[in-house]
Design a protein around this motif. Structure first.
Motif, PDB file in Angstrom:
ATOM      1  N   ILE A 281       0.822  -1.209   0.000  1.00  0.00           N
ATOM      2  CA  ILE A 281       0.000   0.000   0.000  1.00  0.00           C
ATOM      3  C   ILE A 281       0.859   1.263   0.000  1.00  0.00           C
ATOM      4  CG2 ILE A 281      -0.256   0.232   2.529  1.00  0.00           C
ATOM      5  CD1 ILE A 281      -3.265   0.842   1.897  1.00  0.00           C
ATOM      6  N   GLU A 282       1.996   1.245   0.719  1.00  0.00           N
ATOM      7  CA  GLU A 282       2.866   2.426   0.744  1.00  0.00           C
ATOM      8  C   GLU A 282       3.457   2.699  -0.637  1.00  0.00           C
ATOM      9  OE1 GLU A 282       3.034  -0.014   2.965  1.00  0.00           O
ATOM     10  OE2 GLU A 282       2.360   0.985   4.809  1.00  0.00           O
ATOM     11  N   GLN A 283       3.925   1.627  -1.307  1.00  0.00           N
ATOM     12  CA  GLN A 283       4.491   1.802  -2.648  1.00  0.00           C
ATOM     13  C   GLN A 283       3.429   2.297  -3.631  1.00  0.00           C
ATOM     14  OE1 GLN A 283       4.877  -0.794  -0.607  1.00  0.00           O
ATOM     15  NE2 GLN A 283       6.734  -1.991  -1.063  1.00  0.00           N
ATOM     16  N   SER A 284       2.199   1.800  -3.491  1.00  0.00           N
ATOM     17  CA  SER A 284       1.126   2.227  -4.385  1.00  0.00           C
ATOM     18  C   SER A 284       0.779   3.691  -4.161  1.00  0.00           C
ATOM     19  CB  SER A 284      -0.117   1.355  -4.171  1.00  0.00           C
ATOM     20  OG  SER A 284       0.131   0.018  -4.544  1.00  0.00           O
ATOM     21  N   VAL A 285       0.745   4.115  -2.907  1.00  0.00           N
ATOM     22  CA  VAL A 285       0.472   5.526  -2.611  1.00  0.00           C
ATOM     23  C   VAL A 285       1.561   6.407  -3.205  1.00  0.00           C
ATOM     24  CG1 VAL A 285       0.373   7.251  -0.772  1.00  0.00           C
ATOM     25  CG2 VAL A 285      -0.892   5.120  -0.541  1.00  0.00           C
ATOM     26  N   MET A 286       2.813   5.997  -3.043  1.00  0.00           N
ATOM     27  CA  MET A 286       3.910   6.807  -3.583  1.00  0.00           C
ATOM     28  C   MET A 286       3.839   6.896  -5.099  1.00  0.00           C
ATOM     29  SD  MET A 286       5.332   7.999  -1.006  1.00  0.00           S
ATOM     30  CE  MET A 286       6.576   8.860  -1.958  1.00  0.00           C
ATOM     31  N   ALA A 287       3.458   5.800  -5.756  1.00  0.00           N
ATOM     32  CA  ALA A 287       3.332   5.822  -7.214  1.00  0.00           C
ATOM     33  C   ALA A 287       2.221   6.783  -7.644  1.00  0.00           C
ATOM     34  CB  ALA A 287       3.055   4.420  -7.739  1.00  0.00           C
ATOM     35  N   LEU A 288       1.082   6.744  -6.946  1.00  0.00           N
ATOM     36  CA  LEU A 288      -0.024   7.651  -7.281  1.00  0.00           C
ATOM     37  C   LEU A 288       0.371   9.111  -7.063  1.00  0.00           C
ATOM     38  CD1 LEU A 288      -3.043   5.693  -5.745  1.00  0.00           C
ATOM     39  CD2 LEU A 288      -2.428   5.883  -8.151  1.00  0.00           C
TER      40      LEU A 288
END
Length: 296
Positions: A281-288
């Motif tokens: 979830i952290e990596q996905s938030v950073m990508a967004l």
């Protein structure tokens, strides 16, 4: 106008590296072209190169594009690198290079290392200044970029500016429909591309039809007719380009966030509580965040 003025001031100082970042359709290319066209920039840079990078997938493609724009031929026994650097080193006048839509080669699979090396070597030439336009909020490479706008890049228009732009493009008087128009502009998030395409519809069609179409079709209606969809003619095409940069987990998280019109307060804590089984979830938030699909 303020962003263009700020960009001109940066370029007309010493050797400059200007990053124009933000979401799709926000006007990054337009700002770069307006900066390039100002008299101050023309006076400083006798040579200005504009290279669209949206179909260039790696460093070799960028090199080929630059050589083509410069009209340079690779001589026998030389590489493309040698030809470009020889030209840059031999030039005594300041050179401006604009790398437009640079997110394509920067994010292409396995291309970033060579692309980073290329632009850093170009930037190391003392007579070269760079402008880069990209989707996202992070500048490319180890280069001392100066970024236009705020922490999220180029901001959307103010409501008053969006209202004025809509009237200019549509050529119609919205005095009696001002409240309806302002509501529509807020739903469009005052994004320039969406404003332009909607105003072009309003120029040809009755206002009540435009409103009904928006309420029914949303972004599907925001495209120029009788033209091939592109980042400049279709909001949906522009959105799909950004989605194409994301991994599956980030797209899934975005689809969840799209159901939350007020976002997620204190997201660093609450997202994990809301979605305990969501992986990365952290990596996905950073990508967004990196691709300006969401804002913190």
């Amino acid at each position: 106008d303020e962003l263009v003025k700020a960009g001109v001031e940066i370029l007309c100082g010493e050797q400059a590296y200007l990053a124009i970042l933000g979401q799709g359709g926000i006007g990054k290319t337009s700002i770069a072209l307006h900066i390039m066209a100002t008299q101050h920039v023309k006076d400083k840079f006798q040579t200005s190169l504009f290279l669209p990078c949206d179909i260039l997938e790696d460093a070799n493609a960028i090199l080929q594009g630059l050589l083509q724009v410069l009209g340079l031929q690779v001589q026998q026994g030389q590489s493309m690198h040698d030809t470009l650097y020889q030209y840059l080193n031999a030039s005594t006048n300041p050179i401006l290079i604009i790398l437009d839509n640079f997110e394509t080669p920067w994010n292409h699979e396995n291309a970033r290392t060579d692309v980073r090396s290329l632009i850093e070597k170009i930037a190391s030439r003392k007579n070269v200044s760079l402008i880069v336009t990209m989707r996202g909020i992070e500048e490319p490479g180890d280069i001392p970029w100066k970024k236009l706008g705020d922490d999220s890049g180029i901001p959307t228009l103010s409501l008053d500016a969006a209202f004025e732009a809509f009237i200019q493009v549509s050529g119609k008087d919205f005095t009696t429909n001002a409240d309806e128009l302002r509501q529509l502009l807020m739903e469009l998030d005052c994004v320039p591309l969406a404003i332009k395409l909607t105003a072009q519809l309003a120029k040809r069609l009755p206002w009540d039809y435009v409103l009904r179409s928006w309420n029914k079709s949303r972004t599907a209606m925001l495209e120029e007719q009788r033209t091939k969809p592109s980042r400049l003619t279709s909001v949906q095409f522009s959105i799909d380009l950004s989605l194409g940069l994301l991994k599956r987990e980030a797209v899934e998280l975005l689809s969840i966030l799209a159901f939350l019109p007020n976002g997620v307060p204190n997201w660093s804590t609450n997202l994990n509580l809301m979605l305990p089984d969501f992986t990365n979830i952290e990596q996905s938030v950073m990508a967004l965040l990196d691709y300006s699909m969401v804002y913190s």
